[in-house]
Motif scaffolding. Structure first.
Motif, PDB file in Angstrom:
ATOM      1  N   LEU A  80       0.829  -1.214   0.000  1.00 57.94           N
ATOM      2  CA  LEU A  80       0.000   0.000   0.000  1.00 57.94           C
ATOM      3  C   LEU A  80       0.860   1.259   0.000  1.00 57.94           C
ATOM      4  N   ALA A  81       1.895   1.274   0.795  1.00 56.48           N
ATOM      5  CA  ALA A  81       2.784   2.437   0.876  1.00 56.48           C
ATOM      6  C   ALA A  81       4.161   1.936   1.278  1.00 56.48           C
ATOM      7  N   ASP A  82       5.131   2.194   0.438  1.00 53.52           N
ATOM      8  CA  ASP A  82       6.482   1.712   0.724  1.00 53.52           C
ATOM      9  C   ASP A  82       7.497   2.836   0.586  1.00 53.52           C
ATOM     10  N   ASP A  83       8.707   2.547   0.997  1.00 49.39           N
ATOM     11  CA  ASP A  83       9.820   3.491   0.868  1.00 49.39           C
ATOM     12  C   ASP A  83       9.547   4.807   1.587  1.00 49.39           C
ATOM     13  N   LEU A  84       8.937   4.698   2.755  1.00 55.47           N
ATOM     14  CA  LEU A  84       8.640   5.884   3.572  1.00 55.47           C
ATOM     15  C   LEU A  84       9.271   5.712   4.945  1.00 55.47           C
ATOM     16  N   ARG A  85       9.406   6.831   5.648  1.00 61.45           N
ATOM     17  CA  ARG A  85       9.885   6.731   7.017  1.00 61.45           C
ATOM     18  C   ARG A  85       8.781   6.156   7.907  1.00 61.45           C
ATOM     19  N   LEU A  86       9.202   5.520   9.007  1.00 62.08           N
ATOM     20  CA  LEU A  86       8.251   4.820   9.884  1.00 62.08           C
ATOM     21  C   LEU A  86       7.057   5.699  10.268  1.00 62.08           C
ATOM     22  N   ASP A  87       7.304   6.954  10.674  1.00 64.79           N
ATOM     23  CA  ASP A  87       6.177   7.781  11.130  1.00 64.79           C
ATOM     24  C   ASP A  87       5.223   8.129   9.986  1.00 64.79           C
ATOM     25  N   VAL A  88       5.787   8.443   8.819  1.00 70.69           N
ATOM     26  CA  VAL A  88       4.936   8.783   7.673  1.00 70.69           C
ATOM     27  C   VAL A  88       4.152   7.554   7.228  1.00 70.69           C
ATOM     28  N   TRP A  89       4.846   6.439   7.214  1.00 70.16           N
ATOM     29  CA  TRP A  89       4.215   5.173   6.820  1.00 70.16           C
ATOM     30  C   TRP A  89       3.068   4.815   7.777  1.00 70.16           C
ATOM     31  N   LEU A  90       3.359   4.949   9.087  1.00 70.30           N
ATOM     32  CA  LEU A  90       2.394   4.528  10.109  1.00 70.30           C
ATOM     33  C   LEU A  90       1.257   5.534  10.282  1.00 70.30           C
ATOM     34  N   MET A  91       1.638   6.796  10.565  1.00 72.76           N
ATOM     35  CA  MET A  91       0.623   7.817  10.870  1.00 72.76           C
ATOM     36  C   MET A  91      -0.032   8.347   9.593  1.00 72.76           C
ATOM     37  N   GLY A  92       0.728   8.346   8.504  1.00 70.91           N
ATOM     38  CA  GLY A  92       0.208   8.927   7.265  1.00 70.91           C
ATOM     39  C   GLY A  92      -0.599   7.946   6.439  1.00 70.91           C
ATOM     40  N   TYR A  93      -0.259   6.666   6.513  1.00 71.47           N
ATOM     41  CA  TYR A  93      -0.935   5.699   5.643  1.00 71.47           C
ATOM     42  C   TYR A  93      -1.627   4.571   6.402  1.00 71.47           C
ATOM     43  N   MET A  94      -0.852   3.820   7.191  1.00 70.24           N
ATOM     44  CA  MET A  94      -1.437   2.636   7.820  1.00 70.24           C
ATOM     45  C   MET A  94      -2.622   2.989   8.727  1.00 70.24           C
ATOM     46  N   MET A  95      -2.377   3.916   9.658  1.00 71.60           N
ATOM     47  CA  MET A  95      -3.434   4.198  10.630  1.00 71.60           C
ATOM     48  C   MET A  95      -4.697   4.800  10.001  1.00 71.60           C
ATOM     49  N   PRO A  96      -4.576   5.784   9.076  1.00 68.05           N
ATOM     50  CA  PRO A  96      -5.812   6.283   8.445  1.00 68.05           C
ATOM     51  C   PRO A  96      -6.573   5.191   7.686  1.00 68.05           C
TER      52      PRO A  96
END
Ligand code: ZN
Length: 655
Positions: A80-96
């Motif tokens: 779904l979202a790769d090559d991102l920093r942990l916070d951007v990946w988690l807070m920006g994509y996974m959690m929403p």
């Protein structure tokens, strides 16, 4: 002759017991769900008979692999979202996306998909941590897999609970329901020290102790986590969780990338298990866990894939190989984590890390029949050497592939026979997963359409629009205005002195407006910084009305507390350009004829533009703008700068 239910013969048996027995040709006898005998084929055949004899065709017969840390339903978020920093990946994509989509159905489907993939790669047991864990457990049991299933508890609202009290209650019910199940070991998962309060950590530890079940937690995954913990609590992560009684429970600690030797000893003393996640740590650039040191100290270190959204697969063969390679590459020592140790971590040691070492993890009489057949004859694994017993382990770790696993038995039941899954329909699962992917695609594409919706997606933004009446003029000196202000009938309610650092994000589409990240450093009389706060403001292209004397009405200002770093927002919003403004601001909150205004006397330092006077009043509706604009004109006259030339709209610098 003793009658067994199933007799495995003609196998290359790797027992992975404490003596690391190897038998070739070897045999294993299974009665019900239990292994009753392991040994040389001739010896076993002398004592055991069975109606069902399985010819292993010289394949390697070994204990099933243990995936020591994962989030199985996240198969549906794979890629779904790769090559991102942990916070951007988690807070920006996974959690929403999780907030929007995760439901019991989602979790069940994702779990089935994961079980199919894991069975194919020879995994017989795994440790999971997610939401709706009851549904994870249900789907896992139906697939015939063994798992430690951990219900997540954290301080934020989750897809399955509005509050931590609610998820804690769910965890209790979940544990009660599944405790004693032949395949499922229920457990509780305070997600991580930084996503839990001390109260949550203590409550989950108590719950785990009360029911004598494992407690699954992320520990010291990133250097930042440790840095924050040291700053806020004056200690690293392991002593902190110990202080919250976490180590009273049977702990499974995922990651432990940044722990020191003292922390390792503390974990060892508490008999805590550690889950090493090589792919995830590499992909998210979290660092390299000091695994060799942990093993040398006698810690039970297992190997995990972590969630498939950060890996992106559940292939334990890849993880075992990486665990060996990483330890060697990072230490400059090719003898670190030899093949046998890597396989041990993925079997017996992993089972111990999950606190299920008494029932699985090796081929030994009395343990459950969790075993796999791996074909070590394909071209990529030829030829075979026999002079050194270590080469059997080398074959598995350095040359075998997940696709070489042909047969899998869990708890005495076949779940894969000759590469055919028996408990899951792969075609159907792929089809259903694609339906979800398409829904999530639509959600994300809609979100990407506007900065506003991206802001809302990460939470905290008020969807309420505000307006601002504003006048900005250039002034010769601050003193003239300050004197006038003190001698005027304007009532000063509050005075503040700030240094303001603004970063403006601009976007290719000017209709998106711009986003301001502002850091306000409060300064006292001595010029020392006494407080720092950060805010995010989305400023629409909302110039709406032009009153006399260049008094302007702006609209569409949306505010959000900036809980993440500037870097996070930069990587999340991807502005096309940005610029910085720094100023020294004397801010007066005043009352004038019953209306509140802010009078800002600014010295612009970056870019160096001199002094400005700004008078503004915020309002949540545009109705009173006319009246306020008149008051602004009066104020400017009182401050003795009415002859100053107001800055025209298109000249007003942001800020
Ligand atoms: Zn994880």
């Amino acid at each position: 002759m003793i009658k067994a239910d199933k007799l495995f013969v003609n196998g290359r048996v790797l027992a992975m017991d404490s003596e690391f027995h190897q038998f070739f040709p070897g045999a294993v006898a299974v009665l019900g769900d239990v292994i009753v005998a392991v040994g040389p084929e001739d010896e076993i055949l002398k004592n055991y008979s069975s109606d069902e004899t399985i010819d292993c065709q010289e394949k390697t017969l070994m204990p099933g692999l243990i995936n020591a840390h994962t989030h199985v339903p996240m198969t549906l978020l794979r890629g779904l979202a790769d090559d991102l920093r942990l916070d951007v990946w988690l807070m920006g994509y996974m959690m929403p996306v999780e907030r929007e989509f995760v439901s019991p159905e989602f979790v069940q489907l994702g779990t089935r998909l994961a079980c199919a993939e894991m069975i194919r790669s020879g995994v017989t047991a795994f440790a999971d941590m997610y939401y709706f864990e009851d549904n994870v457990a249900q789907a896992t049991a139906e697939a015939g897999m063994r798992a430690v299933c951990s219900q997540t508890v954290m301080k934020f609202p989750t897809p399955d609970a509005a509050s931590y009290e609610e998820s804690l209650a769910m965890a209790r019910e979940f544990i009660k329901k599944w405790k004693g199940h032949p395949l499922i070991v229920p457990s509780v998962a305070p997600h991580a020290p930084y996503t839990c309060t001390p109260e949550i950590l203590r409550a989950t530890a108590e719950l785990a102790v009360e029911f004598d079940v494992p407690l699954h937690i992320h520990i010291s995954e990133t250097a930042l986590e440790v840095e924050n913990m040291r700053r806020e609590q004056g200690m690293p992560v392991v002593p902190y969780v110990k202080k919250q009684s976490i180590l009273d429970a049977k702990v499974l600690a995922a990651h432990c990338v940044h722990i020191d030797e003292g922390e390792m000893r503390t974990l060892k003393h508490a008999n805590a298990g550690v889950a090493h996640n090589p792919s995830s740590n590499l992909k998210l650039a979290s660092g390299i866990a000091p695994v060799k040191r942990m093993i040398d100290l006698g810690l039970n270190v297992g190997i995990g894939t972590d969630g498939p959204a950060s890996n992106n697969d559940l292939d334990m063969f890849e993880e075992m190989r990486l665990a060996a390679f990483l330890a060697k590459g990072s230490s400059g020592d090719p003898t670190a984590i030899p093949a046998r140790t890597a396989l041990l971590m993925a079997t017996r040691l992993g089972a111990k890390a999950l606190h299920i070492g008494d029932i699985t993890g090796s081929l030994e009489p009395g343990k459950r029949a969790d075993l796999i057949l791996v074909d070590t004859h394909p071209l990529h694994n030829s030829p075979h050497f026999r002079h050194d017993p270590q080469s059997s382990y080398s074959q598995i770790i350095y040359a075998s592939k997940a696709t070489d696993v042909s047969d899998v038995m869990i708890n005495g039941n076949w779940v894969m026979r000759d590469h055919q899954l028996l408990t899951l329909d792969e075609m159907e699962l792929s089809k259903q997963a694609q339906v979800y992917a398409e829904k999530i695609d639509v959600f994300l594409m809609q979100r990407e359409e506007s900065i506003m919706s991206k802001l809302i997606a990460i939470g905290g933004a008020m969807e309420e629009e505000s307006f601002e009446v504003q006048l900005k003029v250039r002034i010769e000196s601050r003193d003239i205005v300050l004197n006038a202000l003190n001698q005027s009938p304007i009532q000063i309610l509050r005075t503040r002195h700030y240094r303001q650092y603004d970063t403006y994000f601009e976007f290719t589409d000017p209709d998106q407006g711009y986003l301001r990240y502002r850091e306000d450093d409060s300064v006292n009389e001595k010029g020392e910084v006494t407080g720092v706060r950060s805010r995010l403001t989305l400023i629409g292209q909302g110039f709406e009305r032009h009153f006399p004397q260049e008094v302007l009405l702006w609209r569409s200002r949306y505010f959000a507390p900036a809980s993440q770093t500037l870097r996070f927002y930069r990587e999340y919003f991807k502005p096309s350009s940005e610029h910085e403004i720094e100023k020294d601001r004397l801010r007066f909150m005043v009352s004038f004829k019953g209306t509140e205004f802010y009078i800002n006397i600014d010295e612009m330092n970056k870019p160096s533009l001199g002094n400005f006077l700004e008078i503004k009043s915020r309002t949540w509706s545009r109705n009173d703008a006319e009246e306020k604009s008149r008051l602004v004109t009066e104020l400017i006259a009182l401050l003795g700068v009415s002859n100053a030339e107001p800055l025209a709209k298109d000249y007003i610098e942001m800020g």
